[in-house]
Scaffold this active site. Structure first.
Site, PDB file in Angstrom:
ATOM      1  N   SER A 249       0.693  -1.325  -0.165  1.00 28.71           N
ATOM      2  CA  SER A 249      -0.300  -0.381  -0.274  1.00 28.71           C
ATOM      3  C   SER A 249       0.544   1.259  -0.219  1.00 28.71           C
ATOM      4  CB  SER A 249      -1.021   0.092   1.352  1.00 28.71           C
ATOM      5  OG  SER A 249      -1.763  -1.239   0.845  1.00 28.71           O
ATOM      6  N   VAL A 250       1.825   1.200   0.123  1.00 28.08           N
ATOM      7  CA  VAL A 250       3.045   2.869   0.295  1.00 28.08           C
ATOM      8  C   VAL A 250       2.753   3.068  -1.501  1.00 28.08           C
ATOM      9  CG1 VAL A 250       4.701   1.732   1.806  1.00 28.08           C
ATOM     10  CG2 VAL A 250       5.150   1.084  -0.767  1.00 28.08           C
TER      11      VAL A 250
END
Length: 564
Positions: A249-250
């Protein structure tokens, strides 16, 4: 030997056969040389190993004062022989950053075969020691200096009768790193301690890198990895530029900005419903915080809560699909969507080389999509793989407002003065802007606000880890399901979890950007070393908390080690 061979053998044999017969005729008694004779033979062999009028080191290690004196006082009787100084590379910080600093060849290795022709054309000798990896290789031209030049007079037999030096040569220049070694030591110790005490399952490593987002200067970088055979924790910093991982998700801030750049969302239309997605022929997609309901989110709250569905709907819109209903067919040109997203991601440095001043940089791995669902997986970091240095460049680009800057390890190049110390500045390396993100200032500001909410908001995934910090952080956590590709070959392909963190601080005037990855944790893991280590690394930079006033102690310890 020839006397021991018959005339008939000499007439009938030639080449290797005759040579072998000559060798076979030598007895053990023939070669019972004295130590003095053996030394003379060894010296003669070394002399014969060089090209005419080239320099060969007869002895360069463990040379005694007596040996220097004996040769020096007889130089007039030894044409072509001389004494001089030699060099050896030392590492006062021991193994710290050694994999980044690189290595030089030995005299016996000489010039690398694949570069020999180039070096010879530049005046190198075959036995010269040159940089063979990393900074030593990248900056060989700077570090090597220039050789002395001599005019050599020979007689009709080719013997040297006189040598006159026409140019004394110059010492090589010096590289001054951007890295603060006191800070580097703290970051390295944080990483080592994490591997030593917090590793679980197949995880045996951690990678941490920090830079000034405004100019690309690396402030600290370390990879620490437990050796599968010895159990020792070793330096693996080079993996930061050439090993790639699924990051999770970064990458969502990049997806939101890609949505703005593509027109899939706008400032007037950026609210989407987070709801479990069930598409025909694709895996169900839902967000961790919402497994059954419907929650309206805008771009800021979607980043704060890390919505997989919001990112998936951006990908759907990029493919022209704006309306979702349960079990609908995923009728989009998914390959075109992935291609578009990769092009947007590349503006941040994801999936392309960052331009760091090291050779051999990797560019990650781009998968070959074979079903529409992968376009949605791609949008929240579950498909392509990236290197840690790419993630650092990416978060730095967001931190500075949209400039993708080449990361670098060298701050300046200095000459060497008469005493062998650092001399005047020869070159001050400049900030290299590779591109500027094609997105509005307001849109960029909203993504920055979303990352602020991740570490400060009521629903932020990292809020609890940065509570009470004496500086303001913006960031993004990530979790990626990833197959194992480590040292244990019998476990290759097992499903594991990568945990990541990108962030920068202070939020309103960034000085430092960081990236942390803890790869190959158990798939049901609750390990949060990604955010715990990131907090420690930032605390150490701002010298707060457990790291308050620590830099002075580190510097004093460093000075004591250097004196020893």
């Amino acid at each position: 030997m020839n006397k021991r061979i018959s005339e008939k053998q000499k007439e009938t044999l030639s080449g290797t056969e005759l040579y072998q017969l000559q060798v076979d005729s030598v007895t053990d008694e023939d070669i019972q040389f004295t130590v003095e004779e053996q030394e003379a033979a060894a010296i003669f062999k070394r002399m014969n190993g060089g090209y005419a009028l080239s320099t060969i080191n007869i002895k360069s290690e463990n040379v005694t004062n007596d040996e220097i004196a004996k040769v020096s006082e007889n130089l007039l009787a030894l044409p072509g022989i001389d004494t001089g100084t030699d060099w050896v590379r030392t590492y006062p910080e021991k193994d710290m950053l050694k994999s980044i600093l690189g290595n030089v060849t030995s005299e016996s290795e000489g010039l690398p075969e694949n570069k020999a022709a180039t070096y010879l054309a530049q005046g190198y000798a075959r036995n010269d020691r040159v940089g063979k990896s990393d900074l030593e290789l990248q900056y060989e031209e700077v570090l090597s200096g220039s050789k002395s030049k001599s005019e050599t007079e020979t007689n009709q037999n080719g013997d040297i009768v006189n040598t006159i030096q026409s140019y004394a040569g110059e010492k090589g220049d010096n590289l001054v790193l951007t890295i603060d070694m006191d800070y580097q030591k703290i970051v390295q110790d944080i990483a080592k301690q994490s591997v030593a005490t917090e590793s679980e399952g197949l995880n045996n490593s951690i990678y941490v890198v920090a830079a000034d987002p405004n100019n690309g200067e690396i402030l600290a970088m370390t990879g620490q990895k437990r050796n599968a055979k010895t159990g020792e924790i070793e330096d693996a910093t080079l993996d930061i530029i050439n090993s790639s991982f699924q990051m999770g998700s970064v990458v969502k801030p990049a997806t939101v900005l890609a949505g703005y750049m593509d027109g899939a969302i706008t400032l007037a239309d950026n609210t989407l419903v987070d709801e479990p997605l069930q598409l025909a022929g694709a895996k169900p997609i839902s967000s961790v915080f919402n497994r059954s309901g419907s929650i309206a989110l805008n771009d800021i709250t979607a980043l704060e809560r890390s919505s997989n569905v919001y990112m998936s709907k951006i990908a759907l819109r990029m493919g022209g699909e704006y309306d979702y209903y349960k079990n609908m067919a995923l009728d989009i040109d998914y390959k075109a969507v992935i291609k578009k997203m990769r092009n947007y991601y590349a503006q941040f440095g994801l999936g392309v080389k960052t331009g760091i001043d090291l050779p051999g940089e990797g560019s990650g791995f781009l998968g070959t999509a074979d079903n529409p669902g992968l376009a949605l997986q791609f949008s929240f970091g579950q498909y392509d793989t990236y290197t840690p240095i790419q993630l650092l460049q990416y978060v730095s680009t967001i931190a500075n407002g949209g400039k993708r800057i080449a990361p670098r390890l060298i701050d300046e190049i200095r000459s060497t003065d008469a005493n062998g110390n650092l001399g005047a500045v020869q070159t001050q390396l400049e900030t290299e802007v590779l591109n500027i993100i094609d997105v509005g200032e307001t849109e960029m500001g909203r993504v920055q606000q979303g990352m602020y909410q991740v570490t400060n908001g009521a629903n932020g995934s990292a809020t609890s880890y940065f509570r009470g910090a004496e500086y303001t952080v913006a960031g993004k956590t990530g979790t990626a399901e990833a197959p194992y590709y480590g040292d244990q070959t019998d476990r290759i392909g097992e499903l594991t979890t990568n945990r990541t963190f990108v962030g920068y601080a202070p939020y309103d005037n960034p000085e430092i950007a960081v990236f942390v990855i803890v790869p190959y944790l158990p798939n049901t893991n609750t390990n949060h070393e990604n955010t715990i280590v990131a907090r420690k690394v930032l605390d150490a930079y701002f010298q707060v908390g457990d790291y308050k006033n620590l830099s002075g102690e580190i510097a004093e310890e460093h000075n004591e080690d250097t004196e020893e």
